[in-house]
Design an enzyme around this catalytic site. Structure first.
Site, PDB file in Angstrom:
ATOM      1  N   GLU A 154       0.840  -1.203   0.000  1.00  0.00           N
ATOM      2  CA  GLU A 154       0.000   0.000   0.000  1.00  0.00           C
ATOM      3  C   GLU A 154       0.874   1.252   0.000  1.00  0.00           C
ATOM      4  OE1 GLU A 154      -2.155   0.680   3.594  1.00  0.00           O
ATOM      5  OE2 GLU A 154      -2.699   2.674   2.898  1.00  0.00           O
ATOM      6  N   ASP A 178       0.372   3.770  -3.155  1.00  0.00           N
ATOM      7  CA  ASP A 178      -0.071   5.136  -2.975  1.00  0.00           C
ATOM      8  C   ASP A 178       0.601   6.034  -4.014  1.00  0.00           C
ATOM      9  OD1 ASP A 178       0.356   7.885  -1.660  1.00  0.00           O
ATOM     10  OD2 ASP A 178      -1.151   6.945  -0.363  1.00  0.00           O
ATOM     11  N   ASP A 235      -7.402   1.196   0.585  1.00  0.00           N
ATOM     12  CA  ASP A 235      -6.016   0.756   0.779  1.00  0.00           C
ATOM     13  C   ASP A 235      -5.672  -0.423  -0.130  1.00  0.00           C
ATOM     14  OD1 ASP A 235      -5.666   2.652   2.703  1.00  0.00           O
ATOM     15  OD2 ASP A 235      -5.844   1.287   4.411  1.00  0.00           O
ATOM     16  N   GLU A 280      -4.832   0.466  -3.575  1.00  0.00           N
ATOM     17  CA  GLU A 280      -3.436   0.921  -3.637  1.00  0.00           C
ATOM     18  C   GLU A 280      -2.459  -0.255  -3.626  1.00  0.00           C
ATOM     19  OE1 GLU A 280      -4.008   5.260  -1.479  1.00  0.00           O
ATOM     20  OE2 GLU A 280      -3.440   3.565  -0.242  1.00  0.00           O
TER      21      GLU A 280
HETATM   22 MN    MN Z   1      -3.927   4.195   1.900  1.00  0.00          MN
END
Ligand code: MN
Length: 222
Positions: free
Chosen positions: A40, A44, A113, A116
């Protein structure tokens, strides 16, 4: 049953390294060692890069302020979790029982999340091109971006056009329903004149509706 199965068809990408896919889908409540947090962390940034490039290409006329506005929305929790829901991503996440009982599968923060972490896993497995393809399957054109109009800002801009110091104010004019399910009514005044009324599940939403009504009114007259 392997929960990770079926996801690859949905996202249109087949992993060479299925361990990577598994890691991207593993919540820390599993207590199996590796969970999606590290991916993650990387995802991002990969997602951000792809989204910025996409906006840069799709909106050659827009300045960086407007592009930033869109970018914030596209990498935000609401948008990413909406994307996750479209492919029922929650069904593919591996959870420990604690988090299952906490409704983890439905949590927007977790869903965002995992979008990502999944982006990072695809990037590591198939390169930037594969990651871009994944993101482009959602954000392929201007319509895919689906940015809700910001009526309050639009109204503000419209009335500032003549350079005079007009003021917009909002006032609650009603509230109905039981405490957990209230409907708010907000009045919008421009220079003290009632220009629109809106209803919504929060004052903020009611204000947006009121601004929309006022905009329609003004666009027909001004
Ligand atoms: Mn996140």
């Amino acid at each position: 049953m392997d929960r990770t199965e079926g996801l690859e068809e949905k996202i249109g990408y087949t992993f060479k390294d299925r361990e990577l896919l598994k890691e991207a889908l593993t919540h820390s409540s599993c207590q199996t060692g590796s969970s999606y947090e590290r991916l993650e962390f990387l995802g991002d940034s990969v997602l951000e890069m792809i989204v910025r490039k996409k906006l840069f290409e799709l909106f050659p006329e827009d300045d960086e302020g407007r592009l930033t506005h869109m970018r914030i929305r596209l990498v935000g929790e609401e948008y990413l979790s909406g994307w996750a829901k479209k492919i029922s991503l929650g069904d593919h996440i591996l959870f420990g029982y604690g988090e299952i009982m906490n409704g983890g599968r439905e949590k927007e923060s977790i869903l965002a999340d995992v979008v990502e972490s999944l982006t990072a896993a695809i990037y590591l497995d198939g390169g930037m091109e594969a990651a871009e393809k994944f993101v482009n399957s959602v954000i392929s054109n201007k319509n895919g971006i689906d940015i809700p109009a910001d009526y309050k800002s639009e109204l503000q801009e419209l009335i500032q056009k003549d350079g005079l110091p007009h003021t917009i104010s909002y006032q609650e004019s009603g509230r109905e329903g039981p405490p957990h399910n209230q409907v708010f009514t907000m009045d919008l005044m421009i220079d003290g004149e009632l220009m629109g009324t809106g209803k919504g599940s929060s004052k903020k939403n009611a204000e947006k509706e009121a601004a929309k009504v006022a905009l329609e009114k003004l666009n027909n007259t001004v």
